[in-house]
Design an enzyme around this catalytic site. Structure first.
Site, PDB file in Angstrom:
ATOM      1  N   LYS A  46      -7.889   3.050   7.477  1.00 34.32           N
ATOM      2  CA  LYS A  46      -7.793   4.274   6.736  1.00 34.32           C
ATOM      3  C   LYS A  46      -7.336   4.028   5.300  1.00 34.32           C
ATOM      4  CE  LYS A  46      -6.324   7.002  10.732  1.00 34.32           C
ATOM      5  NZ  LYS A  46      -5.206   7.785  11.260  1.00 34.32           N
ATOM      6  N   GLY A  47      -6.750   2.900   5.044  1.00 30.72           N
ATOM      7  CA  GLY A  47      -6.067   2.642   3.784  1.00 30.72           C
ATOM      8  C   GLY A  47      -6.902   2.716   2.529  1.00 30.72           C
ATOM      9  N   ASP A 106      -3.741  -9.216   2.516  1.00 31.91           N
ATOM     10  CA  ASP A 106      -2.438  -9.764   2.851  1.00 31.91           C
ATOM     11  C   ASP A 106      -2.651 -11.163   3.444  1.00 31.91           C
ATOM     12  OD1 ASP A 106       0.177 -10.201   3.809  1.00 31.91           O
ATOM     13  OD2 ASP A 106       0.411  -8.175   4.563  1.00 31.91           O
ATOM     14  N   LYS A 134      -1.885  -9.515  -2.085  1.00 34.28           N
ATOM     15  CA  LYS A 134      -0.545 -10.047  -1.844  1.00 34.28           C
ATOM     16  C   LYS A 134      -0.718 -11.538  -1.520  1.00 34.28           C
ATOM     17  CE  LYS A 134       1.967  -7.155   0.634  1.00 34.28           C
ATOM     18  NZ  LYS A 134       2.671  -6.579   1.802  1.00 34.28           N
ATOM     19  N   PHE A 155       6.601  -4.539   1.356  1.00 31.61           N
ATOM     20  CA  PHE A 155       5.826  -3.572   2.123  1.00 31.61           C
ATOM     21  C   PHE A 155       5.541  -2.384   1.208  1.00 31.61           C
ATOM     22  CE2 PHE A 155       4.860  -0.242   5.153  1.00 31.61           C
ATOM     23  CZ  PHE A 155       3.909  -0.909   5.921  1.00 31.61           C
ATOM     24  N   LEU A 156       4.268  -2.081   1.017  1.00 31.39           N
ATOM     25  CA  LEU A 156       3.836  -1.094   0.030  1.00 31.39           C
ATOM     26  C   LEU A 156       3.245   0.145   0.685  1.00 31.39           C
ATOM     27  CD1 LEU A 156       2.054  -3.622  -2.350  1.00 31.39           C
ATOM     28  CD2 LEU A 156       4.372  -2.706  -2.580  1.00 31.39           C
ATOM     29  N   ASP A 162      -0.083   3.186   3.939  1.00 23.71           N
ATOM     30  CA  ASP A 162       0.885   3.961   4.710  1.00 23.71           C
ATOM     31  C   ASP A 162       1.860   3.079   5.465  1.00 23.71           C
ATOM     32  OD1 ASP A 162      -0.032   4.299   8.031  1.00 23.71           O
ATOM     33  OD2 ASP A 162      -1.196   3.083   6.646  1.00 23.71           O
ATOM     34  N   ARG A 168       0.774   7.909   2.508  1.00 24.80           N
ATOM     35  CA  ARG A 168      -0.580   7.758   1.957  1.00 24.80           C
ATOM     36  C   ARG A 168      -0.812   8.639   0.733  1.00 24.80           C
ATOM     37  NH1 ARG A 168      -3.804   4.903   5.476  1.00 24.80           N
ATOM     38  NH2 ARG A 168      -3.382   5.193   7.681  1.00 24.80           N
TER      39      ARG A 168
END
Length: 179
Positions: A46-47, A106, A134, A155-156, A162, A168
């Site tokens: 979903k990001g 990541d 990252k 952690f972003l 989210d 979000r």
């Protein structure tokens, strides 16, 4: 002004919305130049949905959009290391130019696996675009054609990213403090 928080944790601004907007427009210009003709953008849900929406509105070429819904985090803050495809694309990408769009790179496990899945479908060209990289957390090498920002190991949340479905909707990108 009240400090922003998610799940009771304070947030520290990493990238403001103006910097995001400017970089998305720059990425769109690079994509226009390189693709040169209509293409299919595949967003990883979903990001990536907010980034993808802004990106395709900034691209001047005709673009079709499809999505894959993949999961590697569950409800935690660290990638579980295996990828689950929850929803596959619906378009046939064989012989098409394809741009795979993700929110954050990541460990590299997710993007590498999705690239392999899409390559088996024989697109004419498969390029990748990530909003955030990252790099210091990379476990496997992945070639990325377009990168928005290189970010520290934190952690972003925000701009589509989210923490267990929270954060979000934030317009900037924030580091969650105290994790």
């Amino acid at each position: 002004m009240q400090a922003l928080s998610v799940k009771g944790k304070k947030l520290r601004l990493v990238i403001d919305q103006e910097a995001i907007k400017k970089r998305v427009e720059e990425l769109a210009q690079e994509i226009d130049r390189d693709m040169g003709e209509p293409f299919i953008a595949v967003g990883l849900l979903k990001g990536s949905f907010i980034f993808l929406a802004d990106l395709i509105r900034s691209v001047s070429l005709p673009v079709k959009v499809d999505f894959m819904w993949v999961s590697s985090y569950g409800s935690g803050t660290v990638s579980e290391g295996h990828v689950r495809v929850l929803k596959d694309i619906s378009m046939n990408i064989q012989g098409e130019k394809v741009l795979l769009v993700d929110d954050i790179l990541d460990t590299g496990y997710t993007l590498k696996e999705i690239i392999q899945i899409l390559k088996m479908r024989e697109p004419k060209i498969l390029k990748t675009c990530v909003l955030l990289d990252k790099y210091e957390r990379r476990k496997v090498e992945v070639k990325v054609d377009y990168t928005g920002f290189y970010v520290p190991d934190a952690f972003l949340v925000g701009y589509g990213l989210d923490w267990d479905e929270e954060g979000r909707n934030l317009r900037g990108i924030y580091a969650v403090e105290g994790l």
